[in-house]
Design a protein around this motif. Structure first.
Motif, short mmCIF file in Angstrom:
data_model
loop_
_atom_site.label_atom_id
_atom_site.label_comp_id
_atom_site.label_asym_id
_atom_site.label_seq_id
_atom_site.Cartn_x
_atom_site.Cartn_y
_atom_site.Cartn_z
N HIS A 166 67.52 42.95 40.97
CA HIS A 166 68.32 41.95 41.68
C HIS A 166 69.69 41.72 41.03
O HIS A 166 70.46 40.92 41.53
CB HIS A 166 67.58 40.61 41.74
N LEU A 167 69.95 42.39 39.88
CA LEU A 167 71.16 42.13 39.12
C LEU A 167 72.03 43.37 39.05
O LEU A 167 71.54 44.48 38.90
CB LEU A 167 70.81 41.69 37.69
N SER A 168 73.35 43.16 39.11
CA SER A 168 74.27 44.29 38.98
C SER A 168 74.50 44.58 37.50
O SER A 168 74.32 43.72 36.64
CB SER A 168 75.60 43.97 39.65
N ASP A 169 74.91 45.82 37.21
CA ASP A 169 75.21 46.19 35.83
C ASP A 169 76.35 45.33 35.27
O ASP A 169 76.31 44.89 34.12
CB ASP A 169 75.61 47.66 35.75
N ALA A 170 77.34 45.10 36.09
CA ALA A 170 78.49 44.31 35.63
C ALA A 170 78.08 42.88 35.27
O ALA A 170 78.59 42.29 34.32
CB ALA A 170 79.57 44.29 36.70
N LEU A 171 77.15 42.31 36.06
CA LEU A 171 76.67 40.96 35.77
C LEU A 171 75.95 40.92 34.43
O LEU A 171 76.12 39.99 33.64
CB LEU A 171 75.75 40.48 36.89
N LEU A 172 75.16 41.94 34.16
CA LEU A 172 74.47 42.00 32.88
C LEU A 172 75.47 42.02 31.72
O LEU A 172 75.33 41.29 30.74
CB LEU A 172 73.59 43.26 32.81
N LEU A 173 76.47 42.88 31.82
CA LEU A 173 77.44 43.03 30.73
C LEU A 173 78.34 41.81 30.58
O LEU A 173 78.71 41.43 29.46
CB LEU A 173 78.29 44.29 30.96
N GLN A 174 78.71 41.21 31.71
CA GLN A 174 79.53 40.00 31.64
C GLN A 174 78.77 38.88 30.92
O GLN A 174 79.33 38.17 30.08
CB GLN A 174 79.91 39.55 33.06
N THR A 175 77.51 38.74 31.21
CA THR A 175 76.70 37.70 30.57
C THR A 175 76.46 38.03 29.10
O THR A 175 76.42 37.15 28.24
CB THR A 175 75.37 37.52 31.30
#
Length: 677
Positions: free
Chosen positions: A27-36
């Protein structure tokens, strides 16, 4: 490996992940993971970080070198270097960036030996050579741990790699040598640097200051001000010079204030340093004034360090209203419990003669009490004349399991002296060595001389001095001379005065004491001789001044002061009081005046002493139930002491006067000191 999405997640998406980190990765994008991941920089972020790491492993992103470095940095920021090291060890190919990040992670978390151990593994065998980022981190590990041997070895490597002239490496070398007590080596590195910035100068100044070479620190700061055009001194400069000017002469304080004024962006650290410099150099009015500017004009929010620095200044000025205002601010900011702040608050209330408030702070300390806390409250009761209460508190401190130090015994012995508890003082002086193996210092001997003198045991006090294992100083002989004045002992007084004139030939106070001894004995020719000796040596009596607080403002009065807008009213009030005092049998104690005026002017000279002006000022500006608090820079004279007792009886007003020696609580014609000061 597939390319990572470039579109950054929204703030809402990031918050969603942080509040619900266990969402399924699909449910999560790669960019969201890295931003967090980039936002995980606090121990509270650890659960989120662990979940992110798991998701990145599932997507096989953790082997990407840039992502692995992000993970290492995040774990280190959260205070967990072990998982960071696992990521480091798990990378098959490691370049210099990995080593730098891991070494910095260890250093930032206080694991200096781990950092140096990893640094030592670098080299041809691992195919990685340290660079200009590695050396400063490794040197910082040596600085923080005092590892001079390791620092010397690293310096040799720096030379081998030709990085001696690198600005960041040079700054790190200066700091390392300075913190390891080798300020000479630090200076050599500094001199060899071809490029220097404000950090270089700050490191050199701090090195001198931290190693007690205060003159060199000030000299370096002066050279910096001449040679360094841009950038100008910064907050690091103020922090660096601070230890060198906590006890210095006024010219150095003025110089540092000029440095402070030239700073473009001062910041909280600089303001705190300048306030502390003023407060520690007995420039309390300047400290309070600067504190007011910081808040009102510059809009900088004070912190716990600010308050701890300015509170002693409030105590010195007896600025109780300002001290209470600061106390309320501390409560509002929820800075308590904080032992340093609570001790400062207690000391401020005690110095303002407000014992109930000092005791309330002491009793309400939630985070525990240290020896400083107990010493402060013991001293507060002692200087106000409550010797038995001070002794009871000392016993409670022992019962709490704390071991008294030298300063605690100074406060206890002083309390015994102020209250005239001769036997108790002798007992505790013996207890120091017998029970606690504390070797008495000069302060303890001075307390004992004062204690014996107060009890009229002048011969015993003199014999005590003669048997001291260390050379008696000004304080010891001064205590004896003061006792001789009280008990009109001419023979021992002359001996004490002779020693004092040789030790501190320009200290006017001792000439005044000797003059008073002669005057009490009616030896006017000797009084005149003392006065002539002062004139011949160019010694002038330090002018007395008295501070009082009214409406959040501190007013200062000097002898014969006519500068206040209410001067006419003040003198009119004094004349009225003088008439009533004479009706009660008052006669000016002209013997206590230094005979530098004509005999017929002595009474008028005494009537305009700063204490009396301050009392009159407060009487005409405050209501009948307001307690009058006065702070003096000298001992109050005998005439002013007698006058204050009578005024407290006439006006039914309580007067608390803190002179250079002790507190005097005047109430209904009686003083708490028992007429001994």
């Amino acid at each position: 490996m597939k390319a990572l999405p470039t579109r950054l997640p929204s703030h809402k998406q990031v918050q969603l992940l942080r509040s619900a980190p266990l969402l399924h990765p699909e449910h999560l994008s790669d960019a969201l993971l890295l931003q967090t991941l980039d936002q995980c920089h606090h121990p509270s972020s650890l659960p989120t970080l662990q979940t992110l790491h798991s998701h990145l492993i599932d997507r096989h992103l953790h082997n990407n070198p840039s992502i692995a470095i992000k993970i290492m940095r995040a774990y280190a920021s959260c205070g967990h270097t072990s998982p960071a090291r696992k990521v480091f060890d798990g990378m098959p190919q490691k370049n210099i960036v990995f080593y730098n990040v891991m070494i910095r992670s260890y250093v930032n978390n206080g694991l200096y030996s781990n950092a140096l151990c990893l640094f030592s593994e670098m080299g041809p065998r691992h195919g990685v050579q340290p660079d200009n980022y590695t050396f400063p981190c490794a040197l910082k590990a040596c600085s923080a741990s005092g590892n001079l041997c390791g620092g010397l070895q690293i310096h040799a490597s720096v030379s081998k790699f030709g990085l001696d002239t690198n600005l960041f490496v040079g700054n790190a070398l200066i700091t390392m040598y300075a913190r390891c007590g080798r300020s000479g080596h630090a200076c050599q590195v500094f001199d060899l640097m071809t490029d220097r910035d404000v950090v270089s100068w700050n490191a050199l100044i701090a090195g001198y200051a931290q190693n007690g070479q205060f003159e060199q620190a000030l000299k370096a700061l002066k050279e910096m001000m001449v040679e360094l055009n841009e950038p100008r001194p910064d907050s690091g400069t103020m922090a660096s010079i601070l230890p060198a000017v906590l006890s210095t002469d006024s010219s150095n304080v003025v110089f540092v204030r000029n440095v402070f004024d030239q700073m473009v962006a001062k910041g909280l650290v600089s303001w705190n340093a300048m306030i502390a410099i003023y407060a520690n150099n007995s420039m309390s009015a300047e400290a309070v004034e600067l504190f007011g500017r910081m808040e009102m004009e510059e809009g900088i929010e004070p912190d716990a360090i600010t308050f701890a620095s300015v509170l002693p200044a409030c105590g010195e000025l007896s600025a109780l209203a300002l001290g209470r205002k600061i106390h309320e601010c501390i409560k509002r900011k929820r800075l308590l419990p904080n032992m340093v702040l609570e001790n400062a608050l207690m000391d401020m209330y005690a110095n303002c003669g407000c014992l109930p408030a000092a005791r309330e702070v002491f009793d309400n300390m939630q985070g525990g009490k240290d020896v400083v806390s107990w010493t402060c409250i013991i001293s507060a009761y002692g200087v106000n004349g409550y010797g038995q209460t001070a002794i009871n508190l000392f016993q409670q401190m022992l019962d709490s399991g704390l071991k008294p130090d030298h300063i605690a015994f100074v406060s206890l012995l002083s309390a015994c002296s102020y209250a005239g508890l001769l036997n108790e003082g002798k007992h505790y002086f013996g207890t120091m060595t017998d029970n606690y193996n504390l070797v008495p210092r000069i302060e303890h001997f001075a307390c004992m001389v004062d204690l014996l003198g107060r009890g009229g045991q002048l011969e015993e006090a003199y014999e005590f001095i003669m048997q001291m294992p260390i050379e008696p100083n000004e304080r010891v002989w001064g205590a004896l001379l003061g006792a001789c004045r009280v008990h009109s002992d001419m023979s021992i007084g002359l001996i004490a005065a002779d020693h004092l004139f040789r030790l501190v030939p320009e200290q006017s106070g001792y000439y005044v004491l000797l003059s008073n001894i002669y005057a009490r004995a009616g030896r006017w020719e000797d009084v005149s001789s003392v006065r002539k000796a002062m004139i011949r040596k160019g010694i002038k009596k330090l002018p007395g001044c008295s501070n009082v607080e009214l409406g959040n403002k501190v007013y200062t009065f000097h002898i014969g002061d006519t500068s206040h807008p209410q001067s006419e009213e003040i003198y009119r009030k004094l004349n009225l009081l003088l008439g009533k005092m004479k009706e009660m049998g008052y006669a000016a104690e002209t013997d206590s005046a230094l005979h530098d005026v004509e005999e017929e002017d002595k009474e008028g000279h005494l009537s305009v002493h700063s204490e009396k002006l301050a009392i009159a000022f407060m009487l005409i500006n405050t209501g009948p139930k307001v307690l009058i608090r006065i702070r003096m820079n000298l001992r109050t004279c005998g005439d002013c002491h007698s006058a204050a007792k009578l005024i407290s009886s006439i006006t039914k007003r309580e007067i608390i006067l803190k002179d250079s020696n002790r507190f005097h609580h005047f109430k209904l014609g009686v003083c708490s000191c028992g007429d001994y000061w």
